[in-house]
Design a protein around this motif. Structure first.
Motif, PDB file in Angstrom:
ATOM      1  N   GLN A  81      27.793  14.469  16.551  1.00  0.00           N
ATOM      2  CA  GLN A  81      28.837  12.753  16.277  1.00  0.00           C
ATOM      3  C   GLN A  81      29.499  14.183  15.448  1.00  0.00           C
ATOM      4  O   GLN A  81      29.598  14.143  14.273  1.00  0.00           O
ATOM      5  N   PHE A  82      31.318  13.679  15.138  1.00  0.00           N
ATOM      6  CA  PHE A  82      32.107  13.719  14.781  1.00  0.00           C
ATOM      7  C   PHE A  82      33.443  12.245  13.838  1.00  0.00           C
ATOM      8  O   PHE A  82      33.319  11.579  14.427  1.00  0.00           O
ATOM      9  N   ALA A  83      34.228  12.937  12.686  1.00  0.00           N
ATOM     10  CA  ALA A  83      34.692  11.733  12.231  1.00  0.00           C
ATOM     11  C   ALA A  83      35.985  12.194  12.154  1.00  0.00           C
ATOM     12  O   ALA A  83      36.326  12.683  11.815  1.00  0.00           O
ATOM     13  N   GLU A  84      36.801  11.494  13.722  1.00  0.00           N
ATOM     14  CA  GLU A  84      38.039  11.617  13.900  1.00  0.00           C
ATOM     15  C   GLU A  84      38.661  11.404  13.261  1.00  0.00           C
ATOM     16  O   GLU A  84      40.110  12.072  13.637  1.00  0.00           O
ATOM     17  N   ALA A  85      38.733  10.662  12.655  1.00  0.00           N
ATOM     18  CA  ALA A  85      39.590  10.273  11.135  1.00  0.00           C
ATOM     19  C   ALA A  85      40.458  11.582  10.648  1.00  0.00           C
ATOM     20  O   ALA A  85      41.919  11.812   9.830  1.00  0.00           O
ATOM     21  N   ALA A  86      39.745  12.355  10.211  1.00  0.00           N
ATOM     22  CA  ALA A  86      39.882  14.075  10.068  1.00  0.00           C
ATOM     23  C   ALA A  86      40.396  14.539  10.337  1.00  0.00           C
ATOM     24  O   ALA A  86      41.153  15.847  10.424  1.00  0.00           O
ATOM     25  N   ASP A  87      40.349  14.302  11.703  1.00  0.00           N
ATOM     26  CA  ASP A  87      41.445  14.957  13.133  1.00  0.00           C
ATOM     27  C   ASP A  87      42.445  15.673  12.740  1.00  0.00           C
ATOM     28  O   ASP A  87      43.325  16.461  12.641  1.00  0.00           O
ATOM     29  N   PRO A  88      43.231  15.025  12.510  1.00  0.00           N
ATOM     30  CA  PRO A  88      45.144  15.239  12.527  1.00  0.00           C
ATOM     31  C   PRO A  88      45.213  15.864  10.656  1.00  0.00           C
ATOM     32  O   PRO A  88      45.896  16.698  11.129  1.00  0.00           O
ATOM     33  N   VAL A  89      44.342  15.821  10.322  1.00  0.00           N
ATOM     34  CA  VAL A  89      44.529  17.088   8.922  1.00  0.00           C
ATOM     35  C   VAL A  89      43.771  18.334   9.690  1.00  0.00           C
ATOM     36  O   VAL A  89      44.913  19.595   8.953  1.00  0.00           O
ATOM     37  N   LEU A  90      42.961  18.223   9.949  1.00  0.00           N
ATOM     38  CA  LEU A  90      42.300  19.658   9.995  1.00  0.00           C
ATOM     39  C   LEU A  90      42.875  20.453  11.398  1.00  0.00           C
ATOM     40  O   LEU A  90      42.976  21.170  11.201  1.00  0.00           O
ATOM     41  N   SER A  91      43.623  19.347  12.055  1.00  0.00           N
ATOM     42  CA  SER A  91      44.093  20.023  13.397  1.00  0.00           C
ATOM     43  C   SER A  91      46.638  20.589  13.377  1.00  0.00           C
ATOM     44  O   SER A  91      46.566  20.959  13.841  1.00  0.00           O
ATOM     45  N   GLN A  92      46.307  20.434  11.658  1.00  0.00           N
ATOM     46  CA  GLN A  92      47.454  20.045  11.188  1.00  0.00           C
ATOM     47  C   GLN A  92      47.978  21.553  10.105  1.00  0.00           C
ATOM     48  O   GLN A  92      48.692  21.659   9.612  1.00  0.00           O
ATOM     49  N   ARG A  93      47.367  22.091   9.680  1.00  0.00           N
ATOM     50  CA  ARG A  93      46.914  22.501   8.079  1.00  0.00           C
ATOM     51  C   ARG A  93      47.541  23.705   8.714  1.00  0.00           C
ATOM     52  O   ARG A  93      46.729  24.787   9.236  1.00  0.00           O
ATOM     53  N   PRO A  94      48.021  25.230   7.587  1.00  0.00           N
ATOM     54  CA  PRO A  94      48.270  26.474   7.725  1.00  0.00           C
ATOM     55  C   PRO A  94      46.795  26.411   7.023  1.00  0.00           C
ATOM     56  O   PRO A  94      46.330  26.083   6.353  1.00  0.00           O
ATOM     57  N   TYR A  95      46.477  27.818   6.868  1.00  0.00           N
ATOM     58  CA  TYR A  95      45.084  28.504   6.357  1.00  0.00           C
ATOM     59  C   TYR A  95      44.962  29.813   5.896  1.00  0.00           C
ATOM     60  O   TYR A  95      45.737  30.175   6.857  1.00  0.00           O
ATOM     61  N   CYS A  96      44.128  30.216   4.749  1.00  0.00           N
ATOM     62  CA  CYS A  96      43.594  31.506   4.755  1.00  0.00           C
ATOM     63  C   CYS A  96      42.608  31.133   4.097  1.00  0.00           C
ATOM     64  O   CYS A  96      41.648  31.246   3.843  1.00  0.00           O
ATOM     65  N   MET A  97      43.228  32.703   3.548  1.00  0.00           N
ATOM     66  CA  MET A  97      41.421  33.368   2.497  1.00  0.00           C
ATOM     67  C   MET A  97      42.052  33.450   1.005  1.00  0.00           C
ATOM     68  O   MET A  97      42.955  34.584   0.647  1.00  0.00           O
ATOM     69  N   ASN A  98      40.810  32.713   0.530  1.00  0.00           N
ATOM     70  CA  ASN A  98      41.433  33.272  -1.288  1.00  0.00           C
ATOM     71  C   ASN A  98      40.166  33.961  -1.030  1.00  0.00           C
ATOM     72  O   ASN A  98      39.634  34.188  -1.443  1.00  0.00           O
ATOM     73  N   ASN A  99      41.093  35.019  -1.386  1.00  0.00           N
ATOM     74  CA  ASN A  99      40.356  37.051  -2.008  1.00  0.00           C
ATOM     75  C   ASN A  99      40.877  36.978  -3.231  1.00  0.00           C
ATOM     76  O   ASN A  99      41.007  39.086  -2.988  1.00  0.00           O
ATOM     77  N   ASP A 100      41.777  36.936  -3.440  1.00  0.00           N
ATOM     78  CA  ASP A 100      42.884  37.592  -4.977  1.00  0.00           C
ATOM     79  C   ASP A 100      41.961  37.031  -6.095  1.00  0.00           C
ATOM     80  O   ASP A 100      40.787  36.953  -6.771  1.00  0.00           O
ATOM     81  N   MET A 101      42.637  36.174  -6.691  1.00  0.00           N
ATOM     82  CA  MET A 101      42.560  35.482  -8.025  1.00  0.00           C
ATOM     83  C   MET A 101      42.079  35.081  -7.897  1.00  0.00           C
ATOM     84  O   MET A 101      40.978  34.563  -8.899  1.00  0.00           O
ATOM     85  N   PHE A 102      41.401  33.570  -6.879  1.00  0.00           N
ATOM     86  CA  PHE A 102      40.628  32.839  -6.907  1.00  0.00           C
ATOM     87  C   PHE A 102      39.062  33.588  -5.981  1.00  0.00           C
ATOM     88  O   PHE A 102      38.721  32.550  -5.179  1.00  0.00           O
ATOM     89  N   SER A 103      39.011  34.715  -5.993  1.00  0.00           N
ATOM     90  CA  SER A 103      37.947  35.306  -4.602  1.00  0.00           C
ATOM     91  C   SER A 103      36.821  35.050  -5.765  1.00  0.00           C
ATOM     92  O   SER A 103      36.927  34.388  -6.976  1.00  0.00           O
ATOM     93  N   ARG A 104      35.222  35.310  -4.746  1.00  0.00           N
ATOM     94  CA  ARG A 104      33.911  35.165  -5.749  1.00  0.00           C
ATOM     95  C   ARG A 104      33.933  36.299  -4.942  1.00  0.00           C
ATOM     96  O   ARG A 104      32.951  36.479  -4.511  1.00  0.00           O
ATOM     97  N   PRO A 105      33.581  37.207  -6.115  1.00  0.00           N
ATOM     98  CA  PRO A 105      32.757  38.237  -6.167  1.00  0.00           C
ATOM     99  C   PRO A 105      31.450  38.265  -5.966  1.00  0.00           C
ATOM    100  O   PRO A 105      30.791  37.450  -6.722  1.00  0.00           O
TER     101      PRO A 105
END
Length: 335
Positions: A81-105
């Motif tokens: 089961q999925f929470a459909e109310a989250a779909d508009p947010v998840l499907s419209q954002r740009p995404y990135c990789m935190n791999n520099d200052m806020f990475s997790r070595p």
């Protein structure tokens, strides 16, 4: 709180795990108590029972798998089961990789590595204290204000340092605002309800959980769940009825955000794999579809996956590919 960092930043080459350490961890015996606790947690999340993951440390040149085989970081997910109310947010954002200052070595220690002395403040259920453990000579935290540093010691203890400062590579000492240890080999990778953290993320999980590492890139696969953080405006669980946190989270720092996504949330990739992904982006897609993605923290800006700060991870992903993957994620209703 983790801020957004550029995708192709980094510039640190972390050492590969010693073969002797891999062999020793391959021989580790999984404790029944930890396995039973995770099975109960899986059932409570409505995920059903999944086959235990094969440890990536089992491969001759593979990476070391963190946490037990039935940890939620390592099991297959079967959402119903999925929470459909989250779909508009998840499907419209740009995404990135935190791999520099806020990475997790994440560093993996061998028995021949030096012993470090660490002084930490009180917090996350731990008193102010001074401890010692072995770690590679070249350890260093992420350069951002979170200054995260993870070390898997030879005895299997995972040390999660937050706010690591004053690192002296000669004396082998450093300080940390907070320091939490957990079982990095047999453990669950999450805290114990109602509030016993096993790490310093907002949800009380180790910072190392779900991090995409140079070892994953070398293997060309990601055999564990990933981790993500979202902006305040996207978190809070307000529009999905979830509230600020859901298990396996034992805490949160979403600040009462107005968004649909609770901390501790499980996201999974759905549908067909997007076209145009490179090798590691396809690996991340497969992991997000099979193992899932856990929301463990909050940041400012676009939602980000977490990398270990290595050059390998920095070069392996593109903003375009990460956005294609992120926009196919859906929030699993586990509450």
């Amino acid at each position: 709180m983790r801020r957004r960092a550029p995708i192709d930043a980094g510039g640190v080459d972390f050492p590969k795990v010693r073969s002797a350490m891999r062999a020793r961890w391959r021989r580790a015996r999984w404790r029944a108590a930890a396995a039973g606790a995770i099975v109960v947690a899986m059932l409570s999340l409505g995920l059903g029972t999944a086959a235990a993951a094969t440890g990536s440390g089992d491969a001759e040149d593979g990476t070391v798998r963190l946490f037990g085989p039935t940890s939620l970081w390592n099991t297959d997910k079967r959402p119903t089961q999925f929470a459909e109310a989250a779909d508009p947010v998840l499907s419209q954002r740009p995404y990135c990789m935190n791999n520099d200052m806020f990475s997790r070595p994440v560093f993996f220690a061998a028995a021949t590595d030096p012993t470090w002395t660490v002084t930490s403040g009180a917090g996350w259920g731990k008193p102010a204290r001074t401890v010692q453990f072995q770690a590679p000579a070249n350890i260093r935290p992420a350069s951002g204000s979170d200054a995260v540093l993870n070390v898997l010691a030879p005895d299997g203890t995972l040390w999660d340092a937050y706010g690591a400062t004053n690192l002296d590579p000669v004396a082998h000492t450093f300080s940390a605002a907070f320091l939490v240890e957990s079982d990095g080999i047999d453990g669950t990778g999450f805290g114990v309800q109602p509030y016993t953290p096993s790490g310093t993320t907002a949800v009380g999980a180790p910072q190392a959980g779900g991090v995409i590492t140079a070892g994953d890139v070398a293997d060309r696969r990601i055999d564990h769940a990933a981790t993500m953080a979202f902006d305040y405006n996207d978190e809070g669980g307000a529009t999905t009825g979830a509230g600020p946190q859901v298990p396996p989270a034992v805490s949160n720092d979403d600040g009462g955000g107005p968004g649909p996504i609770p901390q501790g949330a499980l996201l999974v990739a759905t549908g067909k794999m997007p076209s145009g992904l490179n090798t590691m982006e396809r690996a991340l897609w497969a992991a997000a579809k099979r193992k899932g993605v856990f929301v463990t923290d909050r940041l400012v800006g676009a939602p980000c996956f977490s990398g270990d700060g290595s050059r390998a991870v920095g070069k392996a992903f593109t903003g375009k590919g990460l956005t294609k993957i992120g926009r196919r994620l859906r929030l699993v209703k586990t509450w």
